[in-house]
Design a protein around this motif. Structure first.
Motif, short mmCIF file in Angstrom:
data_model
loop_
_atom_site.label_atom_id
_atom_site.label_comp_id
_atom_site.label_asym_id
_atom_site.label_seq_id
_atom_site.Cartn_x
_atom_site.Cartn_y
_atom_site.Cartn_z
N GLN A 1 31.51 71.05 34.00
CA GLN A 1 32.60 70.63 33.11
C GLN A 1 33.97 71.13 33.55
N VAL A 2 34.02 72.18 34.38
CA VAL A 2 35.28 72.87 34.68
C VAL A 2 35.57 72.86 36.17
N LEU A 3 36.79 72.42 36.51
CA LEU A 3 37.30 72.44 37.88
C LEU A 3 38.54 73.32 37.90
N LYS A 4 38.52 74.34 38.72
CA LYS A 4 39.64 75.28 38.83
C LYS A 4 40.56 74.78 39.95
N LEU A 5 41.82 74.52 39.58
CA LEU A 5 42.80 74.02 40.55
C LEU A 5 43.99 74.97 40.68
N ASP A 6 43.70 76.26 40.66
CA ASP A 6 44.77 77.26 40.73
C ASP A 6 45.61 77.15 42.00
N ALA A 7 45.01 76.75 43.10
CA ALA A 7 45.74 76.67 44.37
C ALA A 7 46.68 75.47 44.44
N LEU A 8 46.58 74.53 43.46
CA LEU A 8 47.39 73.31 43.50
C LEU A 8 48.29 73.13 42.30
N LEU A 9 47.80 73.46 41.11
CA LEU A 9 48.51 73.09 39.89
C LEU A 9 48.71 74.23 38.90
N ASN A 10 47.76 75.13 38.80
CA ASN A 10 47.73 76.05 37.67
C ASN A 10 48.14 77.48 37.97
N HIS A 11 48.34 77.81 39.21
CA HIS A 11 48.77 79.18 39.54
C HIS A 11 49.73 79.16 40.73
N GLN A 12 49.36 78.39 41.73
CA GLN A 12 50.22 78.17 42.90
C GLN A 12 50.55 76.68 42.95
N ILE A 13 51.77 76.37 43.39
CA ILE A 13 52.22 74.98 43.41
C ILE A 13 52.70 74.63 44.80
N ASP A 14 52.26 73.49 45.31
CA ASP A 14 52.73 72.94 46.57
C ASP A 14 53.93 72.07 46.25
N PRO A 15 55.16 72.51 46.56
CA PRO A 15 56.36 71.76 46.16
C PRO A 15 56.41 70.33 46.70
N GLN A 16 56.03 70.12 47.96
CA GLN A 16 56.09 68.77 48.52
C GLN A 16 55.09 67.84 47.82
N LEU A 17 53.88 68.31 47.60
CA LEU A 17 52.87 67.52 46.93
C LEU A 17 53.29 67.25 45.48
N THR A 18 53.86 68.26 44.83
CA THR A 18 54.31 68.10 43.44
C THR A 18 55.41 67.05 43.34
N MET A 19 56.36 67.07 44.26
CA MET A 19 57.43 66.07 44.24
C MET A 19 56.87 64.67 44.52
N GLU A 20 55.86 64.57 45.37
CA GLU A 20 55.23 63.27 45.63
C GLU A 20 54.52 62.77 44.38
N MET A 21 53.86 63.67 43.65
CA MET A 21 53.22 63.27 42.40
C MET A 21 54.27 62.76 41.41
#
Length: 190
Positions: free
Chosen positions: A18-38
């Protein structure tokens, strides 16, 4: 978004079915280039909706919501999860359970930041059961603003949140849809 899928496959941690941890992408660390593309992806999908404000829930949705608001050239408003000493007594408030935190919290938005003239786009990181999303929809409705849609980075299709919003007539656009987390594996829906 193939790059987002690759990042989820590489950095996502399946905690349970039921649970997917996405700390490396969204919830703790953020990739600025990927975030701007989103943000560009969501802005493109909703550009014709005449959005006047982007709204999200504190805190994991803020980065992607900011990128979307930036691309659309509109303000970003985020619902707070805690009342501060400076909060006005007449805030728009809804009590919602948190799937990942296992607690019930209030989400609050000042009435000065949502009006009946607004056309609101809701952006969030993940939708599971959809409790926070439904709470935010109620706040938007009580403000008199019009919800033009919701943009969700990761939709967990095997949980009811996204389908319940769609059943309410909310236009929901997901960048990535996950069909299953069974056996410790991420299976994408598309």
């Amino acid at each position: 978004m193939d790059k987002l899928k690759r990042q989820i496959t590489e950095h996502g941690v399946v905690v349970s079915d039921q649970v997917l941890k996405l700390d490396a992408l969204l919830n703790h660390q953020i990739d600025p280039q990927l975030t701007m593309e989103m943000g560009r992806q969501f802005a493109e999908r909703f550009r014709d909706s005449e959005v006047t404000r982007v709204v999200t829930v504190e805190s994991s949705g803020i980065a992607v919501a900011f990128a979307t608001a930036y691309e659309l050239g509109v303000p970003l408003v985020f619902a707070r999860r805690k009342k501060t000493l400076l909060a006005e007594p007449d805030m728009l408030c809804e009590r919602v359970p948190s799937f990942t935190k296992g607690i019930v919290t209030d989400i609050l938005i000042s009435r000065e930041f949502l009006s009946p003239d607004d056309r609101v786009l809701f952006i969030d990181d993940i939708i599971a059961n959809g409790d926070a999303a439904r709470g935010l929809v109620k706040i938007i409705e009580r403000s008199g603003a019009e919800l033009v849609g919701a943009g969700i980075v990761v939709e967990k299709c095997f949980q009811p949140g996204a389908s319940s919003l769609r059943e309410q007539g909310v236009r929901l656009e997901s960048l990535v849809r996950i069909a299953s987390l069974a056996d410790g594996r991420i299976t994408f829906a598309d």
